[in-house]
Design an enzyme around this catalytic site. Structure first.
Site, short mmCIF file in Angstrom:
data_model
loop_
_atom_site.label_atom_id
_atom_site.label_comp_id
_atom_site.label_asym_id
_atom_site.label_seq_id
_atom_site.Cartn_x
_atom_site.Cartn_y
_atom_site.Cartn_z
N ASP A 182 -3.93 4.21 2.33
CA ASP A 182 -5.36 4.08 2.64
C ASP A 182 -5.67 2.70 3.22
O ASP A 182 -6.84 2.35 3.40
CB ASP A 182 -6.22 4.36 1.40
N ASP A 241 -5.80 -10.79 -14.51
CA ASP A 241 -6.99 -11.60 -14.34
C ASP A 241 -8.02 -11.18 -15.39
O ASP A 241 -8.21 -9.99 -15.63
CB ASP A 241 -7.57 -11.36 -12.93
N GLU A 293 -9.00 -21.02 -14.67
CA GLU A 293 -9.37 -21.54 -13.36
C GLU A 293 -10.48 -22.56 -13.55
O GLU A 293 -11.63 -22.21 -13.82
CB GLU A 293 -9.85 -20.42 -12.43
N ASP A 305 0.86 -1.19 0.00
CA ASP A 305 0.00 0.00 0.00
C ASP A 305 0.89 1.24 0.00
O ASP A 305 1.48 1.57 1.02
CB ASP A 305 -0.90 -0.05 1.26
N ASP A 356 -10.79 -16.35 -14.87
CA ASP A 356 -11.59 -16.68 -13.70
C ASP A 356 -12.73 -17.65 -14.07
O ASP A 356 -13.39 -17.47 -15.10
CB ASP A 356 -12.17 -15.37 -13.15
N HIS A 413 -5.65 -16.97 -3.46
CA HIS A 413 -6.42 -16.07 -2.60
C HIS A 413 -7.76 -16.66 -2.16
O HIS A 413 -8.53 -15.98 -1.49
CB HIS A 413 -6.65 -14.76 -3.34
N ASP A 414 -8.07 -17.89 -2.58
CA ASP A 414 -9.33 -18.53 -2.19
C ASP A 414 -9.11 -19.67 -1.20
O ASP A 414 -10.08 -20.28 -0.75
CB ASP A 414 -10.03 -19.13 -3.43
N ASP A 466 -1.96 -1.16 -3.66
CA ASP A 466 -2.19 -0.42 -4.91
C ASP A 466 -1.06 -0.67 -5.91
O ASP A 466 -0.06 -1.32 -5.58
CB ASP A 466 -2.37 1.08 -4.63
O1 TEU Z 1 -13.10 -18.52 -7.78
C1 TEU Z 1 -14.22 -19.29 -8.02
C2 TEU Z 1 -14.23 -20.70 -7.76
O2 TEU Z 1 -14.77 -21.44 -8.57
C3 TEU Z 1 -13.88 -21.32 -6.50
O3 TEU Z 1 -13.05 -20.74 -5.61
C4 TEU Z 1 -15.19 -21.66 -5.89
O4 TEU Z 1 -15.57 -20.65 -5.05
C5 TEU Z 1 -15.11 -23.02 -5.26
O5 TEU Z 1 -14.80 -23.94 -6.25
C6 TEU Z 1 -16.38 -23.44 -4.58
O6 TEU Z 1 -17.36 -23.79 -5.44
C7 TEU Z 1 -12.95 -17.35 -8.54
C8 TEU Z 1 -12.05 -16.37 -7.82
O7 TEU Z 1 -10.79 -16.94 -7.64
C9 TEU Z 1 -12.72 -15.96 -6.55
O8 TEU Z 1 -11.92 -15.12 -5.77
C10 TEU Z 1 -14.01 -15.27 -6.92
O9 TEU Z 1 -14.73 -14.98 -5.75
C11 TEU Z 1 -14.88 -16.11 -7.84
O10 TEU Z 1 -14.15 -16.71 -8.89
C12 TEU Z 1 -15.94 -15.28 -8.49
O11 TEU Z 1 -15.36 -14.46 -9.46
#
Ligand code: TEU
Length: 536
Positions: free
Chosen positions: A29, A103, A274, A25, A205, A336-337, A33
């Site tokens: 804020d 992305d 993805e 950052d 995505d 990040h998920d 960024d």
């Molecule tokens: O992730 C979506 C995704 O398919 C998985 O993480 C899903 O949530 C999991 O398989 C459960 O079903 C992408 C992005 O990486 C995520 O950060 C976003 O929130 C999502 O798409 C929506 O754009």
């Protein structure tokens, strides 16, 4: 299992994922960024030694899903900076030999995207068909049984027009209708826009979700609910055969590929989709038989197998056998998920995980902060940000999105010292777990990652060599990397809490070890718990 005929940066290199909100950052804020990223590029190219960076979304967005709800695909959100900042970021990255992957969020937009505003003005809107609108079912309920990844029906009723719109994620993320050629063209133009600005690739995505069953039929029930990988009981009670991955996905991917390969500047570009798919044949189909679809569908096997050596062998064999000739694999241990590596496996095991990720055959992606061994933070309910976690307790992803820990200074060096607060709290372990202190400690996670990355750079066998699994027992997991006629080396990992004998075939000098004291020495007879070595 031949190496690719024309190896380029995305075959040989290592990708580093930046989640822009949480990396650096500059303006104070409390949210990361683009200027912050620019100021830290030397860390990627010099200190760490990766080859490319992937930026999660930084586009104009109301941030309902932290950027995965795009309101303008071709504008930088002011929170992250300006288009000039982005151009500088690309120029500065390229100057350092770093490629830039951005992305691409094709499945849905924000409900505040001008396209959706127009679409929802009424049934006769010229953009009505840009999204998926349907009349209610005879009982007035949603048109079919599809459920949102984030819980509840995937349909939201629009009072004004008396129809439902589809959203596989939040109601604030309406799904685009890729069966409308105008939508497809508009989204191809987005790709062109960023290629014109010099980006080298796209992380796509929920890539396979863009093709749905044309008749929008109900998903059938799942006979045995799924193995529960990160999905709710509601979501896994259905077989997701109609809400995504319709066979028409293949021509859609081929067209995306033609747009990307067809850019007039002729640069080597990369697309990675993805796709959570663990049926290897189906997974491999997204390369395209003629390698004319995605450069890579993500291979999320390690998220499923964890560090179970028998399962990892299953994944390596599955992936390697299913890929069409000339296709190149990839491996992912976090993003990040997902909960962080240390959080999933523990401290010692996470070092073995680093050895695994950076020595398997294929392109590795490192998620920011994993290289210093960051851990998930349990965020108190009142500070939770992730909409998924707020809707479905236990599914929140904030834990792995806390600010990057750069130093022992205020806010871990993520924000300037006088910043009132950061968007998610900094993990309290930052005074000892941060880039600066780990750089000074040869036994740190960061030092291990640096040694592994340096070895990868100096030994093409680790970049492009074949892989051959060895040993009778699943553990230790042992494999050879072989670059025919040029070089070979061994990797051996004890993925257990007990000491284990090293297979006799593993011979040579220890090049890199989770226990640094072994390096330069002979191969030991036994490996300690979670010890891993690269030998050559
Ligand atoms: O992730 C979506 C995704 O398919 C998985 O993480 C899903 O949530 C999991 O398989 C459960 O079903 C992408 C992005 O990486 C995520 O950060 C976003 O929130 C999502 O798409 C929506 O754009």
């Amino acid at each position: 299992m031949a190496p690719p005929s024309h190896p380029t940066w995305w075959h040989t290199g290592v990708i580093y994922q930046i989640y822009p909100r949480s990396w650096a950052d500059a303006d104070g804020d409390g949210v990361g960024d683009l200027q912050g990223i620019i100021s830290r590029l030397d860390y990627l190219s010099e200190t760490l030694g990766v080859d490319s960076l992937w930026l999660s979304p930084f586009y104009r967005s109301p941030q309902a899903d932290f950027g995965y709800d795009v309101a303008d695909h071709c504008e930088v959100d002011p929170m992250f900076g300006t288009m000039e900042d982005f151009d500088r970021l690309v120029a500065e990255a390229h100057r350092r030999g770093l490629r830039v992957i951005v992305d691409f969020v094709p499945n849905h937009t924000s409900d505040r995207h001008p396209w959706f505003f127009e679409s929802r003005t009424g049934r006769n809107s010229p953009r009505r068909d840009w999204y998926v609108w349907r009349d209610p079912a005879p009982d007035g309920g949603p048109p079919n049984n599809w459920v949102s990844h984030f819980g509840g029906s995937a349909w939201t009723f629009d009072e004004a027009s008396g129809q439902y719109y589809l959203h596989l994620f939040l109601a604030e993320q309406p799904d685009l209708n890729w069966r409308n050629p105008e939508v497809e063209r508009a989204m191809h133009d987005v790709l062109r826009f960023w290629m014109d600005r010099g980006v080298d690739g796209f992380r796509i995505d929920v890539a396979h979700a863009i093709a749905k069953d044309p008749l929008l039929r109900d998903n059938p029930p799942a006979p045995v609910p799924d193995d529960g990988y990160k999905i709710s009981a509601e979501f896994s009670s259905q077989r997701h055969v109609h809400d995504m991955a319709d066979p028409d996905i293949h021509p859609m991917f081929r067209k995306i590929r033609r747009v990307v390969d067809g850019h007039p500047d002729g640069r080597d570009r990369y697309t990675v989709g993805e796709i959570h798919e663990f049926d290897w044949e189906r997974w491999a189909s997204y390369y395209g038989e003629a390698l004319d679809e995605l450069h890579q569908p993500y291979n999320f096997a390690l998220l499923l197998t964890g560090l179970d050596p028998a399962k990892i062998r299953w994944a390596i064999e599955g992936v390697e056998t299913a890929m069409p000739p000339g296709a190149w694999p990839n491996w992912v241990l976090g993003n990040h998920d997902e909960p962080r590596i240390v959080t999933r496996f523990g401290w010692e095991a996470s070092k073995a995980a680093a050895v695994l990720l950076l020595t398997l055959r294929g392109t590795p992606t490192i998620y920011q902060g994993d290289e210093i061994g960051m851990e998930d933070l349990d965020i108190p309910p009142e500070r939770q940000q992730d909409p998924w976690g707020r809707r479905m307790p236990g599914f929140g992803r904030d834990g792995c999105r806390t600010p990057m820990q750069w130093s022992e200074g205020e806010h871990a060096g993520f924000s300037p010292p006088d910043t009132p607060s950061t968007w998610l709290p900094v993990h309290p372990d930052y005074p000892r777990r941060n880039v600066a202190s780990e750089l000074a400690d040869p036994d740190s996670h960061l030092s291990l990652y640096r040694r592994l990355l340096a070895l990868r750079r100096s030994r093409p066998v680790l970049q492009l060599g074949d892989i051959e699994l060895a040993g009778e027992e699943p553990n230790p997991l042992a494999y050879r990397r072989i670059l025919a006629g040029e070089d070979d080396l061994w990797v051996v990992l004890n993925l257990s809490d007990d000491a284990v004998a090293v297979p006799a075939a593993v011979a040579g000098r220890v090049l890199v070890g989770t226990d640094r004291g072994r390096e330069g020495g002979p191969v030991p007879d036994t490996l300690g718990p979670w010890e891993a070595l690269v030998v050559g």
